[in-house]
Each structure stands twice: as C-alpha cells, then as structure tokens.
Design an enzyme around this catalytic site. Sequence first.
Site, PDB file in Angstrom:
ATOM      1  CD  GLN A  96      13.551 -30.063  27.489  1.00 29.96           C
ATOM      2  OE1 GLN A  96      13.699 -28.914  27.103  1.00 29.96           O
ATOM      3  NE2 GLN A  96      12.868 -30.381  28.590  1.00 29.96           N
ATOM      4  CG  HIS A  98      15.578 -27.348  22.517  1.00 27.38           C
ATOM      5  ND1 HIS A  98      14.360 -27.318  23.143  1.00 27.38           N
ATOM      6  CD2 HIS A  98      16.505 -27.411  23.506  1.00 27.38           C
ATOM      7  CE1 HIS A  98      14.539 -27.340  24.453  1.00 27.38           C
ATOM      8  NE2 HIS A  98      15.829 -27.415  24.694  1.00 27.38           N
ATOM      9  CD  GLU A 133      18.421 -25.959  26.904  1.00 30.20           C
ATOM     10  OE1 GLU A 133      18.453 -26.811  27.815  1.00 30.20           O
ATOM     11  OE2 GLU A 133      17.363 -25.459  26.469  1.00 30.20           O
ATOM     12  CG  HIS A 263      18.843 -31.592  26.611  1.00 37.43           C
ATOM     13  ND1 HIS A 263      18.518 -31.290  25.308  1.00 37.43           N
ATOM     14  CD2 HIS A 263      18.246 -30.633  27.376  1.00 37.43           C
ATOM     15  CE1 HIS A 263      17.776 -30.198  25.272  1.00 37.43           C
ATOM     16  NE2 HIS A 263      17.585 -29.778  26.522  1.00 37.43           N
ATOM     17  NE  ARG A 282       7.793 -30.810  27.672  1.00 37.15           N
ATOM     18  CZ  ARG A 282       7.357 -29.711  27.093  1.00 37.15           C
ATOM     19  NH1 ARG A 282       6.693 -29.793  25.962  1.00 37.15           N
ATOM     20  NH2 ARG A 282       7.580 -28.520  27.648  1.00 37.15           N
TER      21      ARG A 282
END
Length: 408
Positions: A96, A98, A133, A263, A282
């Site tokens: 996926q 972001h 993240e 990642h 995704r």
Amino acid sequence: MNRLTNTVRPYAWGSTTAIPELLGTAPTGEPQAELWMGAHPGAPSRIDRGAGPIALDAVIDADPVAELGEATVKRFGPRLPFLLKVLAAAAPLSVQVHPDLAQAKAGFADEEARGIPLDAPHRNYKDPNHKPEMIVALSPFEGLCGFRRPTEAADLLDALGVGALAPYADILRAHPEDRALREVLAAVLGAEPEAMAATVHAATEAAARLADTPGTPYAADYAAYARAAHHFPGDRGIIAAMLLNHVRLQPGEALFLGAGVPHAYLDGLGVEIMANSDNVLRCGLTPKHIDVPELLRIVRFEAGDPGVLRPEAGPDGEELYAAPIDEFRLSRYVVAPGSEPRTLDHGTPQILLCTDGRIRLRTLAAANAEATDDAEITLARGESAYVPASERTELTGEGTVFRATVAA
C-alpha cells in the site's frame, strides 16, 4: 492522567498469540492484529475520571484546549493528531501507499463532490488528511519498504527463470529509474488476470526453490515472497513486492514511511504510530479494491535504501525515533531499577505504553514539580495511559515505556 482501556482489532492477518502474550491474557484462538491507543473514532480508547468509562474522543471534544493544549489545537484542530498501535502480523498486510496532505485534501473533496459514500468499497479517501507512519520492532520484524534499484530488481526477477518476467527485467534495465519502475508496476497491475496468476505461480515456485538453495543471492527475499504467496496464491501483488526492498528489523529498530512510499508489513510485533487518517491505496496482497490510475498518481517512483532507524539517546535518557513529521513524535525510555526519576515535558498530549517490566507514573504539580498524592498509575506490560497537555509526569520503576506525543 488516566489509564487507557483499549480495543483489539481482529483482522485476518493478525497473530493469535503475540498481543495476548504482551497483555498477559489468554489467546482466544482468533487473530488479534492491532491494539489501538488514541481517539480515532473507529475504536477510541476509554478512560474513567470518576463517572464511568468514556471514549477519549468524547473527552477531547468536550474541552480540546485543556486536553490537547492551545498550540496543538491551533496547528492540527480539536482532535488528537496521532494514533498509537501495537501491531501483530502473522500474515502479510496489503502492499500500500498513502497520499501526501495536498493529495488527501484534493482526493477527499473530489469523492465527496461525486457523492461516493464513505463506506463504499471503492472509496479511496476517507478523510482529508495524510498518513505518515512509523513502526518500531518489538520482535524480529519483516517488511517491504520503498523501491529497489531497478537493476537489482531486474537481477532478482531474471534469477527466477520465468519467461513472462523477462520483459519486466528488460524495462528495468533500459529506462531511467522513475520511468522504469512506473512502467513495470503499471504493467503488472494492468496484466490479464489469468495470465498474471500463472506467472505468479511460476515465480513463487521458483522463489521457494531458490530460498532453499545454499549461496543463492536474495535467498531471504525469495523466502519472504514464497511465504506471502502461501497466503495470497496467484496475487499480482507478489510481483509488485519483488520491486520493493525486503527489510528485516531487530527489536528496537524502526522504519518511517512517508507519503507515496509503497510498503507492506509481513511478520512480527511492533509499536506503530501514524497521523490520524484512514487513507490507503492498495496495489496487491489484498482482496480489497485497487484503483490503479489513482495509485500510479500517488506512488513516488524513487528507489533507494529503506532507511532503518535507530533511536537517538538524549541527555535525560529519552531515546528519540526522529521523523520529519509534526503530527507525532515517538520515543522510549528504558528505565533501570534505582535510576533517577525522569520528568516528561508537558504542553502537548501524550500516550505512554509499557512494553516491558513495570513503570510508575506520577503527576507533578505545575508550580513546584512535587508529586500529588492521588495521581499515580503503575503500568504493567501492555498497559498504557493518557496524559493531557496540562500535566507534567514523572517516570520511575523498571522496564521500557514508549512515549507518543506531538512534535514541538
């Protein structure tokens, strides 16, 4: 300061034992994937200030400035800007990416204008926020992070000896980095499903053989792809994964995952922190919707080292996992028995998570830094506490505690 009662999310890829072992509870036999600590509306933590349990997001909504501090509200709005988790993977999560903040705002506004329901399976943007993240390993941890160098990816594909992969290897060697990676990922995701499934099966069978062949370059990588294929047989995400760096973290090591970086987490237990967002696009290892054009627009086609992080020790014993992001700041304290108390700065909201031993927290009066009589919590392994911005806190005991807060 309040002890948190947290929710465990039972996603299918979760371990049946890792989180129960951390919490000291009996396994249920069902996957326990993530322990959430924070004020995300999907599963907010609960605290009790004398009138019974109440969701942390409701507590913050009632008085954002008192809970978060004026500076945090001014910068990020009246909500906790980060979500802390314990993540326990026994099977691969999806590959996926972001979006960055501008992409998230634009994508959310567009889907809102088109009237796509928030819970629609083909919806990409659940909110107008980005989702950087970080994962810190608590056990040996395996994942994928960022693109390999194209020539390295070509060598890895060629060694499998699968004819259908040869055109991808040729592209990876023939074109500049960004173009090569984009063309191959687009070709993999756009291939005819039945033909791609056959290619994936042949590639993973070859990977399993090479993983068991002594002296084979990329043997650990091939083993990882073979294990992933066991969970997702024929999934084109296996080939996409071969374009990415395979990373193995030792306990205490970390990865930071910025916008556009593809990642996936494959196996292990870790502490994860992220900006408070649900935006995920995704590209494989999932039965969920894959929006190929939008994915290709968001991905950053840049190769390089995944950048394993190790904590930087400060003079007060705080070990900081440095990250180029404001919504969260993650550090840890390893507290030895008999050591001097550590006083935490205040002014921003904090969540403290004990991952080993027993840690005692005391609230200090702001005026004289003396502990009050009734504001003390002892955290055992797996337990956590929320500290509002107005309170100073002192750490003692023996063990390890992670500190999540907002960058100053």
